[in-house]
Design a protein around this motif. Structure first.
Motif, PDB file in Angstrom:
ATOM      1  N   ASN A 257      38.206  73.550  -8.082  1.00 45.49           N
ATOM      2  CA  ASN A 257      37.654  74.804  -7.553  1.00 45.49           C
ATOM      3  C   ASN A 257      37.830  76.004  -8.479  1.00 45.49           C
ATOM      4  O   ASN A 257      38.006  77.135  -8.011  1.00 45.49           O
TER       5      ASN A 257
ATOM      6  N   GLU B 142      34.284  68.139 -15.458  1.00 44.43           N
ATOM      7  CA  GLU B 142      34.370  67.660 -14.071  1.00 44.43           C
ATOM      8  C   GLU B 142      35.755  67.923 -13.486  1.00 44.43           C
ATOM      9  O   GLU B 142      35.892  68.258 -12.301  1.00 44.43           O
ATOM     10  N   SER B 143      36.785  67.800 -14.316  1.00 49.07           N
ATOM     11  CA  SER B 143      38.148  68.065 -13.852  1.00 49.07           C
ATOM     12  C   SER B 143      38.303  69.516 -13.430  1.00 49.07           C
ATOM     13  O   SER B 143      38.910  69.831 -12.410  1.00 49.07           O
TER      14      SER B 143
ATOM     15  N   ARG C 139      36.487  70.086 -10.089  1.00 47.45           N
ATOM     16  CA  ARG C 139      37.145  69.472  -8.933  1.00 47.45           C
ATOM     17  C   ARG C 139      38.216  70.354  -8.325  1.00 47.45           C
ATOM     18  O   ARG C 139      38.505  70.262  -7.138  1.00 47.45           O
TER      19      ARG C 139
ATOM     20  N   SER D 278      47.710  68.671 -13.279  1.00 44.79           N
ATOM     21  CA  SER D 278      46.778  69.076 -12.235  1.00 44.79           C
ATOM     22  C   SER D 278      47.466  69.807 -11.095  1.00 44.79           C
ATOM     23  O   SER D 278      46.915  70.746 -10.523  1.00 44.79           O
TER      24      SER D 278
ATOM     25  N   SER E  93      30.105  69.381  -9.445  1.00 49.24           N
ATOM     26  CA  SER E  93      31.106  68.310  -9.553  1.00 49.24           C
ATOM     27  C   SER E  93      30.438  66.966  -9.358  1.00 49.24           C
ATOM     28  O   SER E  93      29.307  66.872  -8.941  1.00 49.24           O
TER      29      SER E  93
END
Length: 787
Positions: free
Chosen positions: A750, A744-745, A748, A715, A787
């Protein structure tokens, strides 16, 4: 009366006083050191007032330090002075000195009542006056006599005047010394930053730091230690020591957990070796390497994690360390944290450029570089060498039936299997997709290569456990040997590839290249000969995969992906014929067909009120064609589709095949209004900084960064990519998103758009239109949340 006026008493020797003050005044403009002035003042004052000895104590870093002592006859008595300076006075200064520092007034004691000083140095009477201003003394000037005497007021006044004069000299010399110290530190830091900025590892930074400290302070022995993520010693290097001893000690230390004395508590910064409590193993190692004194300097990242240790020193014990030394070491250590952070980023960037993100193996770029070097060595030594290229037999079936996530895990399992069955000297790499390659440099004749290849095939015939499923995959291996089958990397890889296809076609597992392989492959792929006809006969068709805007929940575009409805082999995916087309000029004809067909479909949708961006893939050969911009504009004109509705997607490797020409063509296309997307970013040659040089509108982050639980450990890297991309004005798309956790990841961090099976697989036109209608209805019924 001014303090520096001569005392009007002939008993004191007016000429001697005047000469003393004149000499001290001259020293103010000619000396940058306090030693000569202090020595002159002590010796002359002792002579003028007729005492035994005059000494100077200065306050340095909050401690009272004896700096000078002279007898009336000029005698220094080195042994007694050494005891006076280093052993006794530093820990037990005369009480009268502390009183003067506290009160700021001259003090006379006769007889002197401190028994310890009287016994140790024969002090019977003593006089002490401030050095410098009485309100802020810089030290104390002390005159003592070994016989009882009364220091007269005029003698006290003379000593006080001399103390003021010495205070000016000490203050000026201290300022000059401080300026020199700052300049020395600045020069040392500059040299360290220049050298350290070239380091690509924490060990490299540690080595540069060791050199900076030794060059500045004159030490002779250095050791640089690199640690792994758990604090275990991974590498040990050094200088100024016997290499055999260093190797032996390094072998002893490797694998040991670094002493907590170097990472905990006060030792988080530089410490003198003499002040540290080291464990027995490290203490013995440093003693064996010749350290009796010096510095131990942790090398840390900005978050405080210790990633290395530098030890610098000498075989001899040193006395007190000046504040200049400590300041220099501390500044260099502090500066090293930024340099380490940059080195870690460069190390990560280099790893990304030379390794396959999914499997951790070497990538094509690193393999070809290593192969080139290995060929050069083999040419000098006449040693055989072999390239083993392998392709998985049933990988497409796994991807199609179990999904890309399972396919990725299978590739990781294959990589681990290959690494385990090959020798440490063999290089294993992933070329892309389900193709792997191995370079043999030992036992690498045809017979040895065949044995190694059969070992690979046997290992991959065993089931691999993926997500609690046993999967039988199998592999086909092609072999090309140096120098019999080729003398350059391209030829060896090409002929190993031909042999691999022959092994796959004949299902024999392993094939060594020979001329018959060329003949067999002249019709294989026979698809290559059929492809031009297929284009003319409309056997090709396009499937479309949607791209979702994460801010609005709207489908804003599609990627056009070619399929071949082969009359006898059925529906073929692009991986079965596009690579063959890329090996020849047919790829340009294929790209033109895809471009024209995709734009016609975009025009049809546009006529019905559906405006979607259309993405089309282009290859390295397309990018090398100067006529590509003209072909693109002609296709847009014929379809009557606005230029900005078209996005051309190309991979990093396509650009890197001829970066200058590719960038020129892309710049021309972008100037015409065509959008440019960099596909599979993060899997090839480029770094984040590389993006600045390319005329791009969009970056597609490769699906290999996504795991079952989203980006996970990657990440931080992905956030850096997104931040840099947005800073450059680029849209960030993540492809290969297969589940809601990954969805969703992506949202998150952007990203702007996503593409993958979580939305839809590539679909034929009619199926895509039905899917889009269902999706639009679903969004209308339940507003989209990013999100």
């Amino acid at each position: 009366m001014m303090v520096d006026e001569p005392i009007e008493d002939p008993g004191l020797g007016l000429d001697a006083q005047t000469e003393l003050f004149l000499q001290l005044a001259e020293m103010v403009g000619t000396t940058t050191r306090t030693g000569p002035a202090l020595a002159l003042a002590c010796e002359r004052l002792a002579t003028i007032i007729g005492c035994t000895r005059v000494s100077v104590f200065l306050v340095v870093n909050g401690q009272v330090v004896p700096r000078m002592s002279r007898f009336a006859d000029g005698m220094t008595m080195p042994e007694q002075w050494d005891q006076f300076r280093t052993t006794l006075a530093a820990s037990h200064p005369p009480p009268v000195v502390l009183e003067v520092l506290e009160q700021g007034n001259p003090i006379v004691r006769s007889p002197y009542d401190d028994v310890w000083w009287a016994e140790q140095f024969g002090v019977a009477s003593i006089m002490a006056v401030p050095v410098g201003k009485a309100s802020h003394p810089l030290g104390v000037l002390v005159a003592d006599s070994q016989v009882p005497c009364d220091f007269r007021p005029d003698q006290v006044r003379l000593a006080a005047a001399l103390g003021v004069q010495l205070g000016g000299i000490v203050a000026l010399a201290s300022q000059i010394e401080e300026q020199h110290s700052r300049l020395d530190i600045a020069e040392a830091v500059h040299k360290f930053v220049v050298e350290g900025s070239l380091a690509t590892s924490t060990l490299g930074v540690a080595q540069a730091l060791a050199r900076a400290v030794t060059n500045a302070l004159g030490y002779t022995v250095t050791v640089a230690i690199a640690l792994d993520a758990t604090g275990v010693i991974a590498e040990v290097t050094g200088s100024g020591v016997d290499p055999s001893i260093l190797d032996e000690i390094g072998g002893t230390l490797k694998g040991e957990l670094l002493s907590s004395a170097l990472t905990d508590g006060d030792a988080a910064g530089p410490c003198r070796l003499q002040e540290m409590a080291l464990d027995e193993t490290l203490s013995c190692a440093l003693t064996s390497l010749g350290f009796a004194s010096g510095w131990c300097i942790p090398v840390s990242r900005l978050n405080g994690q210790v990633v290395g240790v530098v030890v610098v020193g000498d075989p001899a014990e040193h006395g007190a360390i000046g504040h200049r030394h400590r300041d220099l070491v501390c500044v260099l250590a502090q500066e090293s944290t930024v340099i380490v952070e940059n080195a870690v980023l460069r190390e990560h960037d280099h790893y990304q450029a030379t390794h396959d993100v999914l499997t951790g193996l070497a990538n094509r770029a690193q393999f070809e570089e290593y192969l080139t070097r290995a060929i050069a060595v083999a040419e000098r030594t006449s040693a055989p060498m072999a390239v083993l290229l392998l392709d998985l037999n049933r990988f497409k079936d796994v991807n199609d039936t179990l999904g890309h996530r399972m396919g990725d895990e299978l590739l990781r399992q294959v990589a681990a299997c290959l690494t385990s069955v090959m020798r440490e000297a063999d290089l294993v790499a992933r070329l892309g997709g389900d193709e792997f390659v191995v370079l043999l440099t030992t036992s690498a004749d045809v017979a040895g290569a065949r044995v190694a290849a059969k070992r690979i095939v046997a290992a991959l015939e065993q089931p691999l456990l993926v997500a609690n499923r046993s999967i039988w995959i199998g592999a086909s291996v092609g072999i090309a040997c140096f120098p019999d089958h080729g003398a350059d990397p391209q030829t060896l890889l090409h002929r190993a590839d031909l042999a691999m296809y022959e092994a796959k076609r004949t299902t024999v597992g392993v094939v060594v290249y020979d001329a018959s392989v060329d003949r067999a492959q002249s019709t294989v792929p026979g698809l290559l000969l059929e492809l031009p006809r297929a284009i003319q006969n409309n056997e090709l068709l396009l499937h479309y995969q949607p791209k979702l805007d994460l801010n609005t929940g709207l489908v804003v575009g599609v990627e056009a992906l070619v399929r071949w409805a082969h009359p006898t082999l059925g529906l073929l995916g692009p991986d079965q014929f596009v690579p063959l087309a890329e090996a020849t000029g047919i790829i340009r004809q294929l790209t033109s067909w895809v471009l024209v067909t995709a734009l016609r479909q975009a025009a049809t949708w546009r006529e019905h009120g559906l405006i979607l961006g259309m993405a089309v893939n282009v290859s390295a050969r397309d990018l090398a064609d100067p006529s590509l911009p003209e072909r693109v504009m002609r296709a847009l004109g014929e379809a009557r589709v606005p230029v900005d509705q078209l996005t051309l997607e190309l991979t990093e490797s396509a650009i890197m095949s001829d970066e200058a020409k590719g960038t020129q063509v892309l710049t021309e296309l972008r100037a015409l209004g065509v959008r440019i997307s960099l596909d599979d970013f993060g899997t090839g040659y480029s770094s984040l900084a590389y993006l600045e040089r390319l005329p791009l509108d969009e970056v597609k982050i490769d699906r290999s960064f996504l795991g079952q639980d989203g980006f996970g450990a990657e990440s931080f890297v992905i956030r850096s990519m997104v931040k840099m991309g947005h800073h450059l004005g680029l849209r960030i798309v993540v492809e290969g998103v297969e589940n809601m956790v990954s969805h969703e990841s992506v949202a998150r961090i952007n990203c702007d758009e996503l593409q993958g099976f979580v939305l839809s697989p590539p679909l034929a036109v009619a199926d895509f239109e039905r899917w889009l209608g269902d999706w639009t209805d679903e969004i209308a019924a339940e507003p989209f949340a990013s999100s």
